[in-house]
Design an enzyme around this catalytic site. Sequence first.
Site, PDB file in Angstrom:
ATOM      1  N   ARG A  25       0.572   8.261 -10.540  1.00 43.12           N
ATOM      2  CA  ARG A  25       0.394   7.024  -9.765  1.00 43.12           C
ATOM      3  C   ARG A  25       1.098   5.828 -10.424  1.00 43.12           C
ATOM      4  O   ARG A  25       1.624   4.956  -9.743  1.00 43.12           O
ATOM      5  CB  ARG A  25      -1.106   6.728  -9.601  1.00 43.12           C
ATOM      6  CG  ARG A  25      -1.831   7.814  -8.816  1.00 43.12           C
ATOM      7  CD  ARG A  25      -3.318   7.499  -8.682  1.00 43.12           C
ATOM      8  NE  ARG A  25      -3.542   6.202  -8.057  1.00 43.12           N
ATOM      9  CZ  ARG A  25      -3.518   6.000  -6.750  1.00 43.12           C
ATOM     10  NH1 ARG A  25      -3.285   6.988  -5.915  1.00 43.12           N
ATOM     11  NH2 ARG A  25      -3.741   4.795  -6.269  1.00 43.12           N
ATOM     12  N   ASP A  31       0.839  -1.208   0.000  1.00 47.39           N
ATOM     13  CA  ASP A  31       0.000   0.000   0.000  1.00 47.39           C
ATOM     14  C   ASP A  31       0.874   1.259   0.000  1.00 47.39           C
ATOM     15  O   ASP A  31       1.947   1.274   0.599  1.00 47.39           O
ATOM     16  CB  ASP A  31      -0.918  -0.014   1.242  1.00 47.39           C
ATOM     17  CG  ASP A  31      -2.063   0.985   1.124  1.00 47.39           C
ATOM     18  OD1 ASP A  31      -2.304   1.512   0.009  1.00 47.39           O
ATOM     19  OD2 ASP A  31      -2.720   1.253   2.143  1.00 47.39           O
ATOM     20  N   GLY A  32       0.363   2.282  -0.664  1.00 45.35           N
ATOM     21  CA  GLY A  32       1.011   3.597  -0.623  1.00 45.35           C
ATOM     22  C   GLY A  32       1.773   3.971  -1.882  1.00 45.35           C
ATOM     23  O   GLY A  32       2.418   5.016  -1.910  1.00 45.35           O
ATOM     24  N   GLU A  75     -11.687  -5.209  -5.585  1.00 42.88           N
ATOM     25  CA  GLU A  75     -12.196  -3.828  -5.533  1.00 42.88           C
ATOM     26  C   GLU A  75     -11.337  -2.870  -6.378  1.00 42.88           C
ATOM     27  O   GLU A  75     -11.812  -1.817  -6.806  1.00 42.88           O
ATOM     28  CB  GLU A  75     -12.241  -3.318  -4.082  1.00 42.88           C
ATOM     29  CG  GLU A  75     -13.284  -3.984  -3.193  1.00 42.88           C
ATOM     30  CD  GLU A  75     -12.915  -5.413  -2.764  1.00 42.88           C
ATOM     31  OE1 GLU A  75     -11.707  -5.757  -2.751  1.00 42.88           O
ATOM     32  OE2 GLU A  75     -13.843  -6.195  -2.470  1.00 42.88           O
ATOM     33  N   ASN A  76     -10.071  -3.228  -6.617  1.00 44.88           N
ATOM     34  CA  ASN A  76      -9.196  -2.334  -7.388  1.00 44.88           C
ATOM     35  C   ASN A  76      -9.691  -2.125  -8.820  1.00 44.88           C
ATOM     36  O   ASN A  76      -9.292  -1.164  -9.478  1.00 44.88           O
ATOM     37  CB  ASN A  76      -7.746  -2.850  -7.411  1.00 44.88           C
ATOM     38  CG  ASN A  76      -7.012  -2.673  -6.105  1.00 44.88           C
ATOM     39  OD1 ASN A  76      -6.055  -3.375  -5.808  1.00 44.88           O
ATOM     40  ND2 ASN A  76      -7.436  -1.711  -5.280  1.00 44.88           N
ATOM     41  N   GLU A  80      -0.283 -11.759  13.781  1.00 49.85           N
ATOM     42  CA  GLU A  80       0.158 -10.519  14.420  1.00 49.85           C
ATOM     43  C   GLU A  80       0.170  -9.457  13.325  1.00 49.85           C
ATOM     44  O   GLU A  80       0.649  -9.714  12.215  1.00 49.85           O
ATOM     45  CB  GLU A  80       1.587 -10.682  14.971  1.00 49.85           C
ATOM     46  CG  GLU A  80       1.695 -11.647  16.118  1.00 49.85           C
ATOM     47  CD  GLU A  80       0.986 -11.147  17.372  1.00 49.85           C
ATOM     48  OE1 GLU A  80       1.005  -9.936  17.641  1.00 49.85           O
ATOM     49  OE2 GLU A  80       0.403 -11.995  18.072  1.00 49.85           O
ATOM     50  N   ARG A 116      -5.973  -1.262   8.314  1.00 49.65           N
ATOM     51  CA  ARG A 116      -7.173  -1.992   7.868  1.00 49.65           C
ATOM     52  C   ARG A 116      -6.753  -3.302   7.220  1.00 49.65           C
ATOM     53  O   ARG A 116      -5.664  -3.404   6.672  1.00 49.65           O
ATOM     54  CB  ARG A 116      -7.909  -1.193   6.776  1.00 49.65           C
ATOM     55  CG  ARG A 116      -8.645  -0.002   7.198  1.00 49.65           C
ATOM     56  CD  ARG A 116      -9.496   0.513   6.031  1.00 49.65           C
ATOM     57  NE  ARG A 116      -8.671   1.049   4.946  1.00 49.65           N
ATOM     58  CZ  ARG A 116      -8.151   2.265   4.921  1.00 49.65           C
ATOM     59  NH1 ARG A 116      -8.341   3.086   5.920  1.00 49.65           N
ATOM     60  NH2 ARG A 116      -7.422   2.672   3.896  1.00 49.65           N
ATOM     61  N   TRP A 143       3.074   7.776  -2.526  1.00 50.04           N
ATOM     62  CA  TRP A 143       4.535   7.921  -2.660  1.00 50.04           C
ATOM     63  C   TRP A 143       4.859   8.702  -3.936  1.00 50.04           C
ATOM     64  O   TRP A 143       5.666   9.636  -3.929  1.00 50.04           O
ATOM     65  CB  TRP A 143       5.178   6.532  -2.702  1.00 50.04           C
ATOM     66  CG  TRP A 143       6.668   6.538  -2.803  1.00 50.04           C
ATOM     67  CD1 TRP A 143       7.558   6.567  -1.765  1.00 50.04           C
ATOM     68  CD2 TRP A 143       7.447   6.533  -4.007  1.00 50.04           C
ATOM     69  NE1 TRP A 143       8.839   6.573  -2.251  1.00 50.04           N
ATOM     70  CE2 TRP A 143       8.800   6.555  -3.618  1.00 50.04           C
ATOM     71  CE3 TRP A 143       7.132   6.508  -5.364  1.00 50.04           C
ATOM     72  CZ2 TRP A 143       9.841   6.547  -4.540  1.00 50.04           C
ATOM     73  CZ3 TRP A 143       8.162   6.507  -6.287  1.00 50.04           C
ATOM     74  CH2 TRP A 143       9.499   6.525  -5.879  1.00 50.04           C
ATOM     75  N   SER A 145      -8.832  -4.726   4.778  1.00 44.92           N
ATOM     76  CA  SER A 145      -9.302  -4.578   3.392  1.00 44.92           C
ATOM     77  C   SER A 145      -9.553  -5.905   2.682  1.00 44.92           C
ATOM     78  O   SER A 145      -9.095  -6.114   1.557  1.00 44.92           O
ATOM     79  CB  SER A 145      -8.327  -3.719   2.574  1.00 44.92           C
ATOM     80  OG  SER A 145      -8.202  -2.452   3.149  1.00 44.92           O
TER      81      SER A 145
HETATM   82  C1  FPP Z   1      -1.537  -0.098  -3.542  1.00 42.92           C
HETATM   83  O1  FPP Z   1      -1.063   1.245  -3.529  1.00 42.92           O
HETATM   84  C2  FPP Z   1      -0.915  -0.851  -4.609  1.00 42.92           C
HETATM   85  C3  FPP Z   1      -1.576  -1.478  -5.631  1.00 42.92           C
HETATM   86  C4  FPP Z   1      -3.040  -1.425  -5.774  1.00 42.92           C
HETATM   87  C5  FPP Z   1      -0.832  -2.221  -6.663  1.00 42.92           C
HETATM   88  C6  FPP Z   1       0.343  -3.009  -6.198  1.00 42.92           C
HETATM   89  C7  FPP Z   1       0.982  -3.662  -7.345  1.00 42.92           C
HETATM   90  C8  FPP Z   1       2.311  -3.708  -7.606  1.00 42.92           C
HETATM   91  C9  FPP Z   1       3.344  -3.143  -6.721  1.00 42.92           C
HETATM   92  C10 FPP Z   1       2.783  -4.364  -8.864  1.00 42.92           C
HETATM   93  C11 FPP Z   1       3.074  -5.817  -8.674  1.00 42.92           C
HETATM   94  C12 FPP Z   1       3.540  -6.379  -9.956  1.00 42.92           C
HETATM   95  C13 FPP Z   1       3.720  -7.697 -10.213  1.00 42.92           C
HETATM   96  C14 FPP Z   1       4.201  -8.071 -11.550  1.00 42.92           C
HETATM   97  C15 FPP Z   1       3.453  -8.736  -9.231  1.00 42.92           C
HETATM   98  P1  FPP Z   1      -2.122   2.386  -3.784  1.00 42.92           P
HETATM   99  O2  FPP Z   1      -2.202   2.658  -5.233  1.00 42.92           O
HETATM  100  O3  FPP Z   1      -3.418   2.009  -3.165  1.00 42.92           O
HETATM  101  O4  FPP Z   1      -1.481   3.589  -3.043  1.00 42.92           O
HETATM  102  P2  FPP Z   1      -2.283   4.789  -2.352  1.00 42.92           P
HETATM  103  O5  FPP Z   1      -3.024   4.162  -1.208  1.00 42.92           O
HETATM  104  O6  FPP Z   1      -1.193   5.707  -1.922  1.00 42.92           O
HETATM  105  O7  FPP Z   1      -3.181   5.376  -3.387  1.00 42.92           O
END
Ligand code: FPP
Length: 239
Positions: A28, A15-16, A62-63, A199, A186, A20, A188
Site C-alpha cells: 500500500r 482514493d484508490g 478516520e484514517n 456537482e 461516498r 492500485w 466520507s
Molecule cells: C486513499 O487511498 C488515500 C489516502 C488515505 C492517502 C492520500 C495521500 C497522498 C496521496 C499523499 C499526499 C502527500 C502530500 C505530501 C500532500 P486508499 O489508501 O484509501 O486506497 P484504497 O481505498 O484502495 O485502500
Amino acid sequence: MEKINIPNHVAIIVDGNGRWAKKQGKNRSYGHKKGFERLEEIIKYASSKNIKVLSLYVFSTENFKRSKEEVDYLMNLFEKNLTKFSDECSKENMKIFFSGRKKPLNDKIIKMMSEIEEKTKENTGTIINFCLNYGGRAEIVDAVKKIANNLTLEQINNLDENEFKKYLYHELPDIDFMIRTSGEQRLSNFLLWQNSYAEFYFPEVQFPDFTKEEFDKAILEYQKRNRRFGGIVYENKNN
Ligand code: FPP
C-alpha cells in the site's frame, strides 16, 4: 480543454492508492508514493488552468484507525515532502491552506503546516487546501466552539449562513465540482458544509492513474451539468 465554465472550486477525494498498488503486486505504501507523485502533477495542472481553489482530502480523522505501519508511512510522506513541494507551489503564486484538527498530528508536522501557510499567505494564485486530519463534522463542531467562545448571545442569535462560514477552518467559496476517484460513491465526511451544492463525479480510475487527461475529462463532464441550486435555472453555456 475548453476555457469556458471552469469550476471555481474543485475538490478531490484522493482514493484508490491501496487497490492500485495491490493490482501491481506492490504494498500500500507504494500506492501512496505514486499517489503523491500524481497529486503534484494534478495540483500544477489545476493551477495552470486557473482553478481558483483546489481542496484535497489527503488524510481523514478516520484514517488514524489504519495500521501503524500505514499511518507512519503517510506521516513520513507529509513530513518529507510538504515543505519542499509547497515551496515549488509558492514559486507559482499558489497559496496553501491546511484544514483539519492539529492533534494528534506530530509537532513537526503542525509547525510545518503553520510555516507553509505563513510563507504563502500573500500569494494570489490558486489556493491549495490540503485537508489533513480532516473531518467534516469535526469542522462544524469546531466552528460552533469558536462561535460560543467568541460571540455574545446577541451576536449568536443574529448569525446567518454567510456569517457562520467565517468560523470554519478557512473561509472558502462553495465547491462547484467534487471528484472521488476509484469508483466509490461516498462523501466520507469530506467538506460537508462546502459541498452543499457541488456537482459530483466518480471516475473508475484509482488515484495514481488520475492523469491530466482524466482531469480534462472530468472538467468536460462538469461543463455538461446543468446547475439549478435548488430552483434558479442556471443556463449552462455548453447546452
Ligand atoms: C486513499 O487511498 C488515500 C489516502 C488515505 C492517502 C492520500 C495521500 C497522498 C496521496 C499523499 C499526499 C502527500 C502530500 C505530501 C500532500 P486508499 O489508501 O484509501 O486506497 P484504497 O481505498 O484502495 O485502500
